[in-house]
Design a protein around this motif. Structure first.
Motif, mmCIF file in Angstrom:
data_model
loop_
_atom_site.group_PDB
_atom_site.id
_atom_site.type_symbol
_atom_site.label_atom_id
_atom_site.label_comp_id
_atom_site.label_asym_id
_atom_site.label_seq_id
_atom_site.Cartn_x
_atom_site.Cartn_y
_atom_site.Cartn_z
ATOM 1 N N LEU A 106 0.818 -1.205 0.000
ATOM 2 C CA LEU A 106 0.000 0.000 0.000
ATOM 3 C C LEU A 106 0.859 1.264 0.000
ATOM 4 O O LEU A 106 0.554 2.237 -0.704
ATOM 5 N N LEU A 107 1.928 1.261 0.779
ATOM 6 C CA LEU A 107 2.822 2.419 0.817
ATOM 7 C C LEU A 107 3.444 2.660 -0.556
ATOM 8 O O LEU A 107 3.565 3.812 -1.005
ATOM 9 N N ARG A 108 3.835 1.589 -1.232
ATOM 10 C CA ARG A 108 4.412 1.751 -2.568
ATOM 11 C C ARG A 108 3.368 2.245 -3.565
ATOM 12 O O ARG A 108 3.653 3.073 -4.435
ATOM 13 N N SER A 109 2.146 1.742 -3.449
ATOM 14 C CA SER A 109 1.093 2.117 -4.392
ATOM 15 C C SER A 109 0.634 3.561 -4.213
ATOM 16 O O SER A 109 0.420 4.289 -5.187
ATOM 17 N N GLY A 111 2.347 5.989 -2.653
ATOM 18 C CA GLY A 111 3.442 6.954 -2.756
ATOM 19 C C GLY A 111 3.678 7.689 -1.450
ATOM 20 O O GLY A 111 2.848 7.667 -0.532
ATOM 21 N N GLU A 112 4.812 8.376 -1.370
ATOM 22 C CA GLU A 112 5.204 9.028 -0.123
ATOM 23 C C GLU A 112 4.219 10.107 0.309
ATOM 24 O O GLU A 112 3.927 10.264 1.488
ATOM 25 N N LYS A 113 3.671 10.862 -0.656
ATOM 26 C CA LYS A 113 2.766 11.954 -0.301
ATOM 27 C C LYS A 113 1.474 11.446 0.319
ATOM 28 O O LYS A 113 0.846 12.150 1.119
ATOM 29 N N ARG A 114 1.069 10.265 -0.057
ATOM 30 C CA ARG A 114 -0.189 9.715 0.468
ATOM 31 C C ARG A 114 0.072 8.572 1.451
ATOM 32 O O ARG A 114 -0.801 7.739 1.674
ATOM 33 N N ALA A 115 1.242 8.561 2.036
ATOM 34 C CA ALA A 115 1.577 7.503 2.995
ATOM 35 C C ALA A 115 0.603 7.438 4.173
ATOM 36 O O ALA A 115 0.245 6.338 4.615
ATOM 37 N N PRO A 116 0.144 8.591 4.730
ATOM 38 C CA PRO A 116 -0.847 8.501 5.822
ATOM 39 C C PRO A 116 -2.112 7.755 5.395
ATOM 40 O O PRO A 116 -2.650 6.947 6.152
ATOM 41 N N LEU A 117 -2.589 8.024 4.172
ATOM 42 C CA LEU A 117 -3.775 7.320 3.685
ATOM 43 C C LEU A 117 -3.487 5.829 3.538
ATOM 44 O O LEU A 117 -4.335 4.985 3.855
ATOM 45 N N ALA A 158 -0.111 8.052 12.331
ATOM 46 C CA ALA A 158 -0.715 7.138 13.305
ATOM 47 C C ALA A 158 -2.237 7.208 13.309
ATOM 48 O O ALA A 158 -2.915 6.175 13.400
ATOM 49 N N MET A 159 -2.787 8.419 13.216
ATOM 50 C CA MET A 159 -4.244 8.562 13.337
ATOM 51 C C MET A 159 -5.028 7.832 12.235
ATOM 52 O O MET A 159 -6.036 7.182 12.520
ATOM 53 N N PRO A 160 -4.623 7.902 10.956
ATOM 54 C CA PRO A 160 -5.358 7.114 9.955
ATOM 55 C C PRO A 160 -5.318 5.616 10.226
ATOM 56 O O PRO A 160 -6.321 4.913 10.056
ATOM 57 N N LEU A 161 -4.143 5.119 10.662
ATOM 58 C CA LEU A 161 -4.032 3.704 11.012
ATOM 59 C C LEU A 161 -5.010 3.357 12.129
ATOM 60 O O LEU A 161 -5.746 2.367 12.054
ATOM 61 N N THR A 213 -5.778 14.232 8.897
ATOM 62 C CA THR A 213 -4.886 15.144 8.180
ATOM 63 C C THR A 213 -4.847 16.506 8.863
ATOM 64 O O THR A 213 -3.775 17.114 9.025
ATOM 65 N N TRP A 214 -5.999 16.982 9.289
ATOM 66 C CA TRP A 214 -6.081 18.296 9.968
ATOM 67 C C TRP A 214 -5.316 18.290 11.283
ATOM 68 O O TRP A 214 -4.496 19.167 11.545
#
Length: 462
Positions: A106-109, A111-117, A158-161, A213-214
């Motif tokens: 998922l992290l690779r898919s 990308g770094e900018k969307r790593a929290p998601l 951490a919060m999205p996880l 994110t906020w």
């Protein structure tokens, strides 16, 4: 006075309020184990309502028809295999390295900018077969790595996880809360899965994406240098399983249960296909299939021995005993409320007050959660309280499933210092108590309100 207490709506409502108050005092003030407190309060409530002793506990010669045994037995017969098999499945996925494969992909898919998601999606998917705290223990090191590589606050990752793990824990089988509620309110798990996704995904997007994110940009927490990045001793890293295999094993029980639910609707009654769908779609059968597949494909075929799998199962099942006892005791308490007429009194009062049952269930669940901290206890107790009322309403399976979602949403509101999860989050992600309240407690509240909002909107249109 006794006649008023046992035979009038006002008396029965008073008895209900007192019984819940005593339950909370026993759990919160006296630190009594919830399952013991539920048994004690159930017995006292039954006696105070004037039920015969034989009805409550049976006799020395026969107790099988008693409220105590039927209350425990009816729900445990429904959920024990489901929770046990689900726990074993999760432990095999975790031990085989499946969680890291899933998160890494998922992290690779994303990308770094969307790593929290990516972390949030990983929590949502991996949270289906594993308990909330296990998900944190396994995935937290990956959060540390992502936060270090991204150079941003640990809270942002951490919060999205945590949102993903929390939503699945409260809304989806095989977790004990929704499974127990389904048993108490007589809902097929296929509908619980569908409505859990229908209510959980919007809640995750609002809480796990927008709010996380906020708040992640406003609470800056660096990853401490002493955070452990080393793998757990003995963990198998060589030749990790493929992403497709991990995803397929997680999907197997969900797909089979849904097939059983909709097979009973769409296939001709009494046909061979309907029989096959009913068999494989039985939750215990579906989870047994998934466990056997996981044992072979992620275990024996990858170097585990039969002894390894037995030890893994034994270790993972130890925490389940207390959960089952709480659920059984909660079902007994609910049976008492039904037998005493308290449930009918509550139903009549809600009708007279014009308060929707969905909202009442949510408010009760919120109160139980805030008061004693456990989401599972809140779901089980609320379901027991509301079950006698719901039995008179003629709800469809979809409506009952949405009612479970409202109860589940209430069970995660405002996690604070009386919740073990609060302290796990605080310690694992290096948060002070004020920071944990501003991030985790607020996140849980956003998830709760969003989940309830989704269930209320759906209830209005079904």
């Amino acid at each position: 006075m006794i006649h008023w207490l046992q035979h009038t709506t006002g008396g029965l409502l008073t008895l209900a309020a007192v019984s819940i108050a005593v339950l909370l005092v026993l759990i919160i003030k006296l630190k009594l184990e919830p399952f013991i407190a539920l048994i004690v309060v159930g017995l006292l409530t039954a006696l105070a309502a004037g039920l015969p002793v034989g009805t409550i506990v049976g006799s020395a010669q026969k107790a099988s028809d008693s409220l105590l045994e039927k209350g425990f037995g009816s729900i445990l017969g429904h959920i024990t295999a489901i929770i046990g098999l689900g726990t074993i499945l999760g432990s095999i996925l975790e031990r085989s390295g499946g969680a890291k494969v899933l998160t890494g992909a998922l992290l690779r898919s994303f990308g770094e900018k969307r790593a929290p998601l990516a972390m949030g999606v990983a929590g949502f998917i991996f949270g289906i077969p594993v308990f909330f705290d296990i998900g944190i223990f396994v995935l937290a090191p990956l959060v540390y790595v992502a936060a270090k590589q991204g150079g941003k606050s640990l809270v942002l990752y951490a919060m999205p996880l945590l949102a993903g793990l929390s939503i699945t824990h409260a809304f989806l089988p095989p977790h004990p809360g929704p499974v127990a509620a389904a048993g108490l309110l007589h809902v097929e798990l296929g509908w619980i899965i569908l409505m859990g996704l229908a209510c959980g995904i919007p809640a995750f997007l609002i809480g796990g994406v927008l709010y996380s994110t906020w708040i992640g940009k406003r609470i800056v927490v660096d990853v401490p240098e002493d955070m452990v990045f080393a793998e757990e001793e003995g963990e198998r890293e060589e030749n990790p399983p493929s992403l497709g295999l991990v995803a397929s094993i997680i999907a197997v029980p969900l797909v089979l249960i849904l097939a059983g639910t909709f097979g009973s609707i769409w296939l001709p009654k009494g046909s061979a296909l309907a029989g096959v769908a009913a068999f494989i779609g039985t939750p215990a059968v579906a989870l047994t299939v998934a466990v056997l597949l996981a044992s072979w494909l992620l275990g024996l075929r990858r170097g585990f021995t039969g002894k390894d799998l037995n030890e893994l199962a034994a270790k993972s099942l130890r925490p389940v005993a207390m959960i089952l006892l709480v659920v059984g005791a909660g079902a007994f308490f609910g049976a008492v409320l039904s037998a005493t007429g308290i449930g009918k009194a509550v139903a009549d009062s809600l009708h007279d007050a014009g308060l929707p049952v969905l909202l009442a269930a949510y408010v009760i669940s919120c109160g139980m959660r805030i008061a004693q901290g456990s989401a599972t206890v809140a779901i089980v107790t609320t379901s027991g309280i509301i079950a006698p009322t719901v039995a008179q309403l003629g709800y469809s399976q979809i409506q009952l499933a949405l009612l479970v979602m409202a109860i589940s949403a209430g069970s995660i509101i405002a996690s604070h210092v009386n919740d073990g999860g609060f302290w796990i989050v605080s310690r694992y992600f290096n948060l002070t108590v004020p920071q944990t309240l501003k991030s985790w407690t607020a996140l849980e509240t956003v998830l709760s309100l969003s989940g309830f909002g989704a269930s209320a909107l759906l209830m209005a249109v079904v």
